[in-house]
Design a protein around this motif. Sequence first.
Motif, PDB file in Angstrom:
ATOM      1  N   PRO A 246       5.666  35.096 -33.891  1.00 35.52           N
ATOM      2  CA  PRO A 246       4.714  34.748 -32.836  1.00 35.52           C
ATOM      3  C   PRO A 246       3.407  34.247 -33.467  1.00 35.52           C
ATOM      4  O   PRO A 246       3.089  34.589 -34.607  1.00 35.52           O
ATOM      5  CB  PRO A 246       4.514  36.060 -32.081  1.00 35.52           C
ATOM      6  CG  PRO A 246       4.762  37.113 -33.094  1.00 35.52           C
ATOM      7  CD  PRO A 246       5.847  36.568 -33.991  1.00 35.52           C
ATOM      8  N   TRP A 247       2.673  33.453 -32.733  1.00 35.72           N
ATOM      9  CA  TRP A 247       1.432  32.912 -33.282  1.00 35.72           C
ATOM     10  C   TRP A 247       0.404  32.699 -32.178  1.00 35.72           C
ATOM     11  O   TRP A 247       0.732  32.620 -30.999  1.00 35.72           O
ATOM     12  CB  TRP A 247       1.698  31.609 -34.033  1.00 35.72           C
ATOM     13  CG  TRP A 247       1.974  30.390 -33.180  1.00 35.72           C
ATOM     14  CD1 TRP A 247       1.090  29.419 -32.810  1.00 35.72           C
ATOM     15  CD2 TRP A 247       3.221  30.008 -32.596  1.00 35.72           C
ATOM     16  NE1 TRP A 247       1.697  28.461 -32.041  1.00 35.72           N
ATOM     17  CE2 TRP A 247       3.020  28.797 -31.899  1.00 35.72           C
ATOM     18  CE3 TRP A 247       4.512  30.581 -32.595  1.00 35.72           C
ATOM     19  CZ2 TRP A 247       4.036  28.147 -31.204  1.00 35.72           C
ATOM     20  CZ3 TRP A 247       5.524  29.926 -31.907  1.00 35.72           C
ATOM     21  CH2 TRP A 247       5.281  28.728 -31.224  1.00 35.72           C
ATOM     22  N   ILE A 248      -0.838  32.621 -32.603  1.00 33.89           N
ATOM     23  CA  ILE A 248      -1.926  32.295 -31.696  1.00 33.89           C
ATOM     24  C   ILE A 248      -2.416  30.902 -32.050  1.00 33.89           C
ATOM     25  O   ILE A 248      -2.534  30.543 -33.223  1.00 33.89           O
ATOM     26  CB  ILE A 248      -3.074  33.326 -31.766  1.00 33.89           C
ATOM     27  CG1 ILE A 248      -4.181  32.942 -30.783  1.00 33.89           C
ATOM     28  CG2 ILE A 248      -3.611  33.480 -33.178  1.00 33.89           C
ATOM     29  CD1 ILE A 248      -5.261  34.003 -30.634  1.00 33.89           C
ATOM     30  N   SER A 249      -2.668  30.100 -31.028  1.00 31.87           N
ATOM     31  CA  SER A 249      -3.133  28.727 -31.254  1.00 31.87           C
ATOM     32  C   SER A 249      -4.370  28.457 -30.411  1.00 31.87           C
ATOM     33  O   SER A 249      -4.591  29.090 -29.377  1.00 31.87           O
ATOM     34  CB  SER A 249      -2.030  27.727 -30.903  1.00 31.87           C
ATOM     35  OG  SER A 249      -1.650  27.852 -29.543  1.00 31.87           O
TER      36      SER A 249
ATOM     37  N   ILE B 247      -6.609  25.348 -34.325  1.00 33.60           N
ATOM     38  CA  ILE B 247      -6.043  26.129 -35.427  1.00 33.60           C
ATOM     39  C   ILE B 247      -4.818  26.885 -34.934  1.00 33.60           C
ATOM     40  O   ILE B 247      -4.583  27.009 -33.727  1.00 33.60           O
ATOM     41  CB  ILE B 247      -7.061  27.123 -36.016  1.00 33.60           C
ATOM     42  CG1 ILE B 247      -7.332  28.268 -35.026  1.00 33.60           C
ATOM     43  CG2 ILE B 247      -8.347  26.425 -36.407  1.00 33.60           C
ATOM     44  CD1 ILE B 247      -8.092  29.437 -35.632  1.00 33.60           C
ATOM     45  N   GLN B 248      -4.049  27.411 -35.897  1.00 33.29           N
ATOM     46  CA  GLN B 248      -2.951  28.326 -35.609  1.00 33.29           C
ATOM     47  C   GLN B 248      -2.968  29.459 -36.627  1.00 33.29           C
ATOM     48  O   GLN B 248      -3.229  29.223 -37.811  1.00 33.29           O
ATOM     49  CB  GLN B 248      -1.590  27.620 -35.677  1.00 33.29           C
ATOM     50  CG  GLN B 248      -1.366  26.571 -34.610  1.00 33.29           C
ATOM     51  CD  GLN B 248      -0.018  25.885 -34.748  1.00 33.29           C
ATOM     52  OE1 GLN B 248       0.740  26.148 -35.691  1.00 33.29           O
ATOM     53  NE2 GLN B 248       0.294  24.996 -33.809  1.00 33.29           N
ATOM     54  N   VAL B 249      -2.698  30.673 -36.160  1.00 30.57           N
ATOM     55  CA  VAL B 249      -2.544  31.839 -37.033  1.00 30.57           C
ATOM     56  C   VAL B 249      -1.209  32.488 -36.675  1.00 30.57           C
ATOM     57  O   VAL B 249      -1.014  32.929 -35.534  1.00 30.57           O
ATOM     58  CB  VAL B 249      -3.700  32.840 -36.860  1.00 30.57           C
ATOM     59  CG1 VAL B 249      -3.465  34.072 -37.739  1.00 30.57           C
ATOM     60  CG2 VAL B 249      -5.036  32.190 -37.204  1.00 30.57           C
ATOM     61  N   TRP B 250      -0.300  32.537 -37.649  1.00 36.03           N
ATOM     62  CA  TRP B 250       1.052  33.032 -37.424  1.00 36.03           C
ATOM     63  C   TRP B 250       1.209  34.445 -37.979  1.00 36.03           C
ATOM     64  O   TRP B 250       0.632  34.788 -39.012  1.00 36.03           O
ATOM     65  CB  TRP B 250       2.072  32.118 -38.103  1.00 36.03           C
ATOM     66  CG  TRP B 250       2.207  30.765 -37.453  1.00 36.03           C
ATOM     67  CD1 TRP B 250       1.254  29.798 -37.364  1.00 36.03           C
ATOM     68  CD2 TRP B 250       3.363  30.254 -36.814  1.00 36.03           C
ATOM     69  NE1 TRP B 250       1.734  28.700 -36.706  1.00 36.03           N
ATOM     70  CE2 TRP B 250       3.045  28.952 -36.355  1.00 36.03           C
ATOM     71  CE3 TRP B 250       4.647  30.748 -36.576  1.00 36.03           C
ATOM     72  CZ2 TRP B 250       3.955  28.155 -35.675  1.00 36.03           C
ATOM     73  CZ3 TRP B 250       5.566  29.947 -35.904  1.00 36.03           C
ATOM     74  CH2 TRP B 250       5.211  28.671 -35.453  1.00 36.03           C
ATOM     75  N   CYS B 251       2.022  35.227 -37.306  1.00 34.93           N
ATOM     76  CA  CYS B 251       2.443  36.543 -37.797  1.00 34.93           C
ATOM     77  C   CYS B 251       3.903  36.425 -38.230  1.00 34.93           C
ATOM     78  O   CYS B 251       4.773  36.081 -37.417  1.00 34.93           O
ATOM     79  CB  CYS B 251       2.314  37.607 -36.709  1.00 34.93           C
ATOM     80  SG  CYS B 251       0.617  37.937 -36.190  1.00 34.93           S
ATOM     81  N   SER B 252       4.167  36.691 -39.502  1.00 33.10           N
ATOM     82  CA  SER B 252       5.526  36.492 -40.008  1.00 33.10           C
ATOM     83  C   SER B 252       5.846  37.532 -41.065  1.00 33.10           C
ATOM     84  O   SER B 252       5.044  38.407 -41.375  1.00 33.10           O
ATOM     85  CB  SER B 252       5.674  35.075 -40.581  1.00 33.10           C
ATOM     86  OG  SER B 252       4.735  34.864 -41.627  1.00 33.10           O
ATOM     87  N   GLY B 253       7.045  37.421 -41.624  1.00 27.56           N
ATOM     88  CA  GLY B 253       7.505  38.382 -42.614  1.00 27.56           C
ATOM     89  C   GLY B 253       8.491  39.362 -42.022  1.00 27.56           C
ATOM     90  O   GLY B 253       8.830  39.306 -40.834  1.00 27.56           O
ATOM     91  N   ALA B 254       8.955  40.303 -42.848  1.00 27.78           N
ATOM     92  CA  ALA B 254       9.980  41.261 -42.426  1.00 27.78           C
ATOM     93  C   ALA B 254       9.396  42.497 -41.776  1.00 27.78           C
ATOM     94  O   ALA B 254      10.136  43.365 -41.308  1.00 27.78           O
ATOM     95  CB  ALA B 254      10.822  41.668 -43.637  1.00 27.78           C
TER      96      ALA B 254
END
Length: 409
Positions: free
Chosen positions: A67-70, A172-179
């Motif tokens: 998920p990400w915020i834009s 801008i975009q800030v993504w949340c990722s990873g395991a």
Amino acid sequence: MKKKLALILSLTLIFALTVIPAQAADTVINLIDESNATWTNNDANSNSVSTDFSDDKLVATAPGSWPWISSVLNEAIVLTEEDDAKLNIKFKVEDATACTSIRLISGADTIYVHHFIPDATYDGAGDITTGEYELSIDVFDLKMYNGTAADLYLGTKDLVLNDSDELIIDGIQVWCSGASTDITVTVEKFEIVIPGGATEESQTGETTIANLAAGKSYTLKGLYADANDAIPYPDESGKDLTDGLKAEEAAYSNAAFVGLNFNAADMLPDECQISEVVVDLGAKETLTSFAVQTLTDSGVGITAPSNIKVSVSDNGTDWTEVGDLAYDNADTSATALYMAELDAATEGQYVKFEFTHVSSWVFVSEVEVYGETEGTTPPPTGDNGYVGFTIIALVSLAGAAIVVSKKRA
């Protein structure tokens, strides 16, 4: 044009001065200011992102990947290479298996900002791994993502500019990722800074330092006329000394210089051999510093004055001395820019410069009176590009020291 003497001289023009130009404030565009954009939380893989803009930070949290915020800026940022803009960012990724991707959006193109952090570690999707990071980079040193998944998505292409060679930043975009199942990305700073630099303008209501003598009238003592009442080195415009045009050629034939001679009718029988320039500023002003440009060529009887005394007055009659400017090693073929800064500002409408002669001639190109001014009028400039500045009290010029003795206002 002033009359030339028969003797042809080879002279060197040397200017040496230290100036502090007026500075415009930097433009700082905060990309994580909630009020500057429309923000959207974007779900992915059944995971939602939540955001918190408190404490001047952007904190994005999610229970899982992607998920990400834009944002879409209320007003797009338009930059050219001449702006010398910098991108500053500071952020951290929490939880051992969390990652993030932080991006600038420009139309259909994307700049992966996190890819420009030195020695960073990325996961298989090119996202930056857990840690605290900080970056300051020239905006036009960035590259755009080239759309390929090869090499951890690190492929780049040159910035895409419009027909006016402008880079447009839309959001801008800030993504949340990873395991991780507990992803937190905290962006403490995300800004574009456009430096203000030196400016010739002052904004309404601001106080700036400017040459208050520019274009003002004055009286002279020591303007010499020969037996035929001809003035060999005249003040041709009546404002040669306040027109903002300093002499760019160190020659007595240069029309920028006005010649003052202790044999002038209005100086006899003045045993002190002191010529003078009195500038009327038109109103009482706050004064901070002074400057005078003179010529030295002892081979033809033109020497730097042994002293220049500066006095101020409210009425042109009662004078208060505020400083002396003295020049050593007068036997130098060069122009000299005498300078003095007051320990404390003073006030006055009239400023008198008194030149103590070593020989018959003193040649003056420009007198300047610097002080505080308000409003939208820009500090004056001459053809040589000088702007209003605060004058530093001690400099070295053409191998000769300019010594300033100051008095408190």
